[in-house]
Structures are given as structure tokens and as C-alpha cells.
Enzyme design. Structure first.
Site, PDB file in Angstrom:
ATOM      1  N   ASP A   1       0.823  -1.219   0.000  1.00 19.92           N
ATOM      2  CA  ASP A   1       0.000   0.000   0.000  1.00 19.92           C
ATOM      3  C   ASP A   1       0.859   1.272   0.000  1.00 19.92           C
ATOM      4  O   ASP A   1       0.678   2.161   0.844  1.00 19.92           O
ATOM      5  CB  ASP A   1      -0.914   0.018   1.235  1.00 19.92           C
ATOM      6  CG  ASP A   1      -1.716  -1.258   1.419  1.00 19.92           C
ATOM      7  OD1 ASP A   1      -2.130  -1.848   0.404  1.00 19.92           O
ATOM      8  OD2 ASP A   1      -1.935  -1.665   2.578  1.00 19.92           O
TER       9      ASP A   1
ATOM     10  N   GLU B   1     -11.396   0.027  -3.241  1.00 17.27           N
ATOM     11  CA  GLU B   1     -10.566   0.601  -2.170  1.00 17.27           C
ATOM     12  C   GLU B   1      -9.370   1.305  -2.811  1.00 17.27           C
ATOM     13  O   GLU B   1      -9.295   1.422  -4.029  1.00 17.27           O
ATOM     14  CB  GLU B   1     -10.093  -0.501  -1.209  1.00 17.27           C
ATOM     15  CG  GLU B   1      -9.210  -1.554  -1.863  1.00 17.27           C
ATOM     16  CD  GLU B   1      -8.915  -2.761  -0.967  1.00 17.27           C
ATOM     17  OE1 GLU B   1      -9.430  -2.832   0.162  1.00 17.27           O
ATOM     18  OE2 GLU B   1      -8.168  -3.647  -1.428  1.00 17.27           O
TER      19      GLU B   1
END
Ligand code: FUB
Length: 345
Positions: free
Chosen positions: A31, A244
Site C-alpha cells: 500500500d 478501495e
């Protein structure tokens, strides 16, 4: 790339074909949110660990506890790990699952924005502050008021305003906030509480931040992604709808909102004229990587644009043990991003 196809992968061959290699290999990182501060690249990733939690569709296996900060003097230089910048034990309001963070800078201070589950099992978003881009970061006592869900990305616009983009469905709980309050009713299934496939998809959220970057300046708004006919993408359009991993960047005066489609494993983007949108779907940035999740950031360094992303190649396909990578992206004459194939060298 779904888990069930991993057993057929020859990882030696895949790694030879990969367009980039992990930036660090001594820990697992995911991420990646990349920013340039004072001419240097700083990456704010999740720190993946194997906490022994079983894989499920709510992401319980992503049981991360802390954040490290990574820096690079230039895009080709070695990535340096500055160690733990924030640990969940320091955060009064948080219990577990330190998921995808972001950071930004204002007036000589550095702000780490991060999601975690609070003591009631509800994802909230918090802020921690440091005098250095590498931390250590000191968390606020409470999460951001009225924050919820996951994956904050904080974008600084040219006029000095800061906006937070966030949200994630399934384990990210966005579907439980459809009425503006947390819907605690059972079942605790990632597929409950979602719109029907022929209804508009759940939207990512955007909120301008207050001047001190510690609160939302207004109730978070929906960021609507439209199709080519000006209609909102539908929940059943899994190759294009938001799941997301929000990110915002600006290119040639246009706002580019990018995100992951989750269970179809793409990084896609949509273009708009202002920070709130609406945005029109524009295509894919990254084809599926090894590992279930795909998550990214986009940042300009010395006149070139880069996609920071992750895959599970180093762990040979373990979903929750990922590694951060970087590859250059290019735009065509019309401002469209040329799609990257991650294993096409
Ligand atoms: O790293 C945990 C979660 O997986 C992130 O918050 C999502 O974006 C996905 O990458």
C-alpha cells in the site's frame, strides 16, 4: 490475481519478466503512498506481517501493527528503511489492523494519516504528527471526528487546500455506512449491506481538511464515478467500480482519481475538473499483480511520473505478505495513462 491461480506460477520466470523488483526485501511492505518532500522521495507503506490470522473475505489476515517510513534520494537509489514511525500500541483509540496509510506536509510538520479498527471493531482514520518526514509520529488521542472506513489519501491542491479521499468495501466496512451511521446488524459478511448489482456502486469519500489537517472541514461527500454515458458506475460492474485504495493526482490541470477494483484486481482511474468531481472513468493503470490486493500511489519526480504499487512475488503469492515496487507511467497526447502490464519485460 486470485489466490487459486498462484500454484501454477513459476516465480523465477515471473520475477524475470517483472517490470520492477521489490524496493526493500528485509521486511514486507504494501500500500505505498509516495510523496516528494524537499526533493527526496518518501514512501509510507503498510508493514505486512504474518500474525497467524486465517485468510477471510474481511481481510482479517491483514493484522498489521506498525508503520515504517522508507526514503529514496532518487528513483534509482537504494530504498532506506527508517524503522518504526508509529505503532498501534501508541494509539489510544486504535486496537488493531493498521492498514494503508498516507502522509502529507504543511508548514514544516509532517502528518501521517492511517486507518485502524477501534476498540469496537469499527475502522476509523487517525492522524499522527512529526517534525520529520521519517517520524517518529505522535498520534492524536482521538480518531478524526466522523471518520470511518479505510485507505486515506491526502492530496494537496495548488491553492494550498488539502483533501482526504478514503473508503473501501468488504473488510473496509464502507457498505455499513450507507445511512450515515455504522450499521452493526448481522451478518458480518463482506457481501451484506452492499447495493444490488444493478444499483449505483458505493462511492469513495472525499472531505476537505481543516487548516490544521486534524479534522474534516465538512461531512464527507460521495465521489461519483461516471461511465461514458454520464451514468454512475454500477455495483455489478466489478471491472470498473470502486473497491478501495483511493489516490488523487493532478496532471495538466485535470484531477485524476485512481483506485483499486478489489475482487477484479485492477488499478483504474477516472478524470474530473475539480477535487470533488464528478469523475469520468478513463481506463486501467495496472493489470492484476500476484496477490489478491492491488494498491498504489502516483507521484511526479524530476519531471517523470511514477506508479508505486505492490505485489506478492517475494513471498511467492502469500496474499498478506507484499512488497512495494515502482515503475514509470506515461500519458498519451490525450492525457490517458498508458496501461502497465506488471510482468511484461
Ligand atoms: O493492506 C490492507 C488493505 O489491503 C489495504 O487497506 C487495502 O487497500 C488492501 O491493499
Amino acid at each position: 490475481m486470485p489466490e487459486d491461480s498462484i500454484e501454477h506460477i513459476d516465480f523465477k520466470e515471473l520475477n524475470e519478466k517483472a517490470i520492477s523488483q521489490p524496493l526493500v526485501t528485509h521486511i514486507y511492505t504494501a500500500d505505498p503512498s509516495a510523496h516528494v518532500f524537499d526533493g527526496k522521495i518518501y514512501i509510507y507503506p503498510s508493514h505486512d506481517v504474518d500474525a497467524g490470522e486465517a485468510f477471510d473475505d474481511l481481510g482479517s489476515h491483514f493484522a498489521m501493527e506498525d508503520y515504517h517510513v522508507i526514503s529514496m534520494d532518487s528513483i534509482d537509489s537504494p530504498a532506506k528503511d527508517h524503522g518504526v514511525g508509529l505503532h498501534v500500541d501508541q494509539v489510544q483509540w486504535a486496537e488493531k489492523q493498521m492498514w494503508a496509510p498516507d502522509a502529507n506536509a504543511k508548514d514544516g510538520k509532517y502528518y501521517l494519516f492511517f486507518p485502524a479498527k477501534d476498540h469496537d471493531g469499527i475502522f476509523r482514520i487517525g492522524v499522527a504528527i512529526s517534525d520529520s518526514p521519517t517520524g517518529p509520529f505522535k498520534p492524536q488521542d482521538e480518531a478524526i471526528k466522523d471518520s470511518f472506513s479505510i485507505d486515506p489519501a491526502v492530496f494537496k491542491d495548488d491553492d494550498g487546500s488539502y483533501y482526504m479521499y478514503f473508503g473501501g468495501i468488504w473488510g473496509g466496512q464502507l457498505q455499513r455506512w450507507r445511512e450515515g451511521v455504522f450499521n452493526a446488524s448481522s451478518p458480518e459478511s463482506p457481501f451484506a449491506h452492499l447495493p444490488a448489482e444493478n444499483e449505483p456502486a458505493l462511492c469513495p469519500k472525499v472531505a476537505k481538511l481543516t487548516d490544521d489537517l486534524l479534522e474534516f472541514a465538512h461531512t464527507a461527500k460521495d465521489l461519483v464515478i461516471l461511465d461514458e454515458n454520464g451514468k454512475p458506475l454500477l455495483q455489478g460492474d466489478i471491472d470498473r467500480r470502486f473497491f478501495e485504495a483511493s489516490w488523487m493526482h493532478k496532471y495538466n490541470g485535470k484531477y485524476y482519481f485512481s483506485y483499486s477494483t478489489g475482487d477484479s484486481h485492477y488499478i483504474c482511474y477516472a478524470i474530473g475538473d475539480n477535487p470533488y468531481g464528478p469523475f469520468t472513468y478513463a481506463g486501467r493503470i495496472l493489470e492484476p499483480v500476484v496477490g489478491w490486493t492491488s494498491h498504489h500511489s502516483i507521484c511526479e519526480f524530476e519531471g517523470k511520473w511514477y506508479l508505486f504499487y505492490h505485489d506478492s512475488s517475494l513471498s511467492e503469492g502469500v496474499t498478506h505478505l507484499r512488497s512495494v515496487k515502482v515503475a514509470e507511467i506515461t500519458y498519451d497526447a490525450g492525457g490517458k495513462i498508458v496501461t502497465l502490464e506488471p510482468y511484461s519485460k
